[in-house]
Enzyme design. Structure first.
Site, PDB file in Angstrom:
ATOM      1  N   GLY A 176       0.667  -1.196   0.158  1.00 21.54           N
ATOM      2  CA  GLY A 176      -0.059  -0.006   0.089  1.00 21.54           C
ATOM      3  C   GLY A 176       0.752   1.190  -0.052  1.00 21.54           C
ATOM      4  O   GLY A 176       0.583   2.272  -0.840  1.00 21.54           O
ATOM      5  N   SER A 178      -3.344   9.176   8.321  1.00 25.15           N
ATOM      6  CA  SER A 178      -2.676   8.303   7.305  1.00 25.15           C
ATOM      7  C   SER A 178      -1.465   9.063   6.684  1.00 25.15           C
ATOM      8  O   SER A 178      -1.497  10.135   5.858  1.00 25.15           O
ATOM      9  CB  SER A 178      -3.726   7.869   6.038  1.00 25.15           C
ATOM     10  N   GLN A 211       0.424   7.402   4.367  1.00 29.18           N
ATOM     11  CA  GLN A 211       0.533   7.323   2.963  1.00 29.18           C
ATOM     12  C   GLN A 211      -0.135   8.496   2.300  1.00 29.18           C
ATOM     13  O   GLN A 211       0.426   8.858   1.206  1.00 29.18           O
ATOM     14  CB  GLN A 211      -0.111   6.131   2.923  1.00 29.18           C
ATOM     15  N   ASP A 263       0.755  -0.319  12.821  1.00 31.45           N
ATOM     16  CA  ASP A 263       1.326  -1.355  12.516  1.00 31.45           C
ATOM     17  C   ASP A 263       1.449  -2.679  13.531  1.00 31.45           C
ATOM     18  O   ASP A 263       1.652  -3.640  13.349  1.00 31.45           O
ATOM     19  CB  ASP A 263       2.333  -1.653  11.676  1.00 31.45           C
TER      20      ASP A 263
END
Ligand code: S3P
Length: 448
Positions: free
Chosen positions: A101, A174, A176, A327
């Site tokens: 991702g 996020s 990302q 995570d």
């Protein structure tokens, strides 16, 4: 069902004390970024300590497809000759980001403001994950994206020919998404602003500054306001990738639950956007000494001396801590099973859109191993059975998710009966040396 053809079943058995030094590989987030930022600089970026997991190798391949020269010189030693901001060429074929991702979302951001078209895909896990969270803000720059229903891969992204700068408040915590917007902002004129209410890992901001971008971070009532000035010339860097705190979590947590263990885990990041698990473990009563604090590869690190901890207690993990340990909830829920009392993890719905639905994967696997759990959309509660109290004796489904595989193998090291996973092959994506490293500590982990 493992979900793919080359499934590798694995199992773990109750093991003697774990002893020795656990030198975990380079940080996955920083490894992806070294290759991507290196590809956007003019000249040669030198990288040491690069994680050679499949996720990062897929990003290296993608950077070559966009025109950068990426060369491996030896273990973890790589160079990238970049094409400059806005210099990406159109790839000749589909970009396959495998399981990653981070890879696909950051690369989409990087090409989004260059007038080229690229089609992205990935494995069965990545093809289930939502890309709209990235393509929505990229559309504000003028980028177009055509994917499957629900914003799923495969997806074709058409970069904006005349990008405009963007001001974007992140609707989800996020890194990302934040990074994708900043990377797109690099090739837009003027100032791109990203606002994050809850701080997430800040490697992109730190590294962009290192590569010579003009970027400021202001703490306001709205959160962190990150302002990037577009169209800089990025300078190549020498990057020493520090070890990955998310990988370090597995031997650390194994030592906490395997009786008599005493290990050293050197160079674990103490970056406040990454160290939530370690704060949580200490609050639970884990015996962890943080030795020799120093800076490595631009990150604050310490060596962790970790000993078996038979008196850990379940706690309520503060929900605002979630981004700094996002995570690590799977492995925390394993430790929680060996603690006394309940560990309550709230505000964790992002776990449902990781490599697998991690709340569901952990809940089902823990239940199969005899651990009582409660869950709702945004919550996981584990009822601890105390040291030595977890029955085990089950096979957990890993759903093409490396962290689920490693979590259940660690659980098996301290459970009463053997624990199997249906597929350990995804471990290659982030921690290719996991098996050997755990064996050297004395862990009984086998294939088959
Ligand atoms: C990452 C951000 C996190 C994390 C992932 C790596 C990154 O994802 O789960 O493993 O390198 O930016 P989200 O941005 O989806 O929280």
């Amino acid at each position: 069902m493992s979900g793919h053809a080359d499934a590798q079943p694995m199992k773990a058995r109750k093991s003697g004390p774990l002893k020795g030094v656990a030198e975990v590989p380079g940080d996955k987030s920083i490894s992806h970024r070294s290759l991507i930022f290196g590809a956007m600089a003019v000249g040669e970026t030198r990288i040491s300590g690069l994680l050679e997991g499949q996720d990062v190798l897929d990003t290296a391949k993608a950077m070559r497809a966009f025109g950068a020269t990426v060369t491996r010189h030896g273990e973890g030693v790589w160079t990238v000759n970049g094409v400059g901001v806005g210099g990406f060429q159109e790839p000749a074929d589909v970009i396959d980001c495998g399981n990653s991702g981070t890879g696909v979302r950051l690369i989409m951001g990087t090409m989004a403001t260059t007038p080229i078209t690229a089609t992205f895909t990935g494995d069965a896990s990545l093809r289930k994950r939502p890309m709209g969270r990235v393509t929505d803000p990229l559309a504000l720059f003028g980028t177009q994206a055509y994917g499957r229903k629900g914003g799923r891969l495969p997806m074709t992204v058409v970069g904006a020919a005349n990008p405009v700068p963007v001001r974007y408040a992140l609707p989800v915590a996020s890194a990302q998404v934040k990074s994708a917007v900043l990377l797109a902002g690099l090739n837009a004129p003027g100032e791109t602003v990203v606002i994050e209410r809850e701080p997430t890992r800040d490697h992109s901001e730190r590294m962009l500054l290192g590569f010579g971008a003009k970027l400021t971070v202001e703490k306001t009532g709205e959160g962190h306001v990150i302002t990037l000035t577009g169209q800089p010339e990025l300078r190549p860097q020498t990057v020493a990738v520090p070890r990955d705190p998310s990988s370090a979590a597995f031997p650390t947590c194994a030592a906490l639950i395997v009786e008599g263990s005493d290990i050293l885990v050197p160079g674990v990041s103490q970056n406040l956007t990454r160290n939530g698990l370690y704060l949580t473990l200490v609050e639970m009563g884990a015996d962890i000494e943080f030795q020799n604090p120093r800076e490595e590869g631009g990150e604050p690190v310490a060596d962790l001396r970790v000993r078996f901890s038979g008196n850990m207690k379940g706690i309520e993990v503060p929900p605002e801590r979630a981004p700094s340990m996002i995570d690590e909830y799977p492995i925390l829920s394993v430790v929680a099973a060996f603690a006394h009392g309940r560990t309550v993890m709230r505000g964790v719905k992002e776990l449902r859109v990781k490599e697998s639905d991690r709340i569901d994967a952990m809940a089902r696997g823990l239940e199969a191993c005899g651990v009582k759990i409660e869950e709702d959309e945004d919550t996981l509660i584990v009822h601890g059975l105390g040291p030595g109290g977890v029955p085990g004796g089950a096979t957990a489904k890993t759903h093409i998710d490396h962290r689920i595989a490693m979590s259940f193998l660690v659980l098996g090291l301290a459970a009463k009966a053997e624990v199997a996973v249906d597929d350990g092959s995804p471990i290659q994506t982030s921690f290719p040396v996991f098996e050997g490293l755990m064996h050297r500590l004395g862990a009984d982990i086998r294939r088959g």
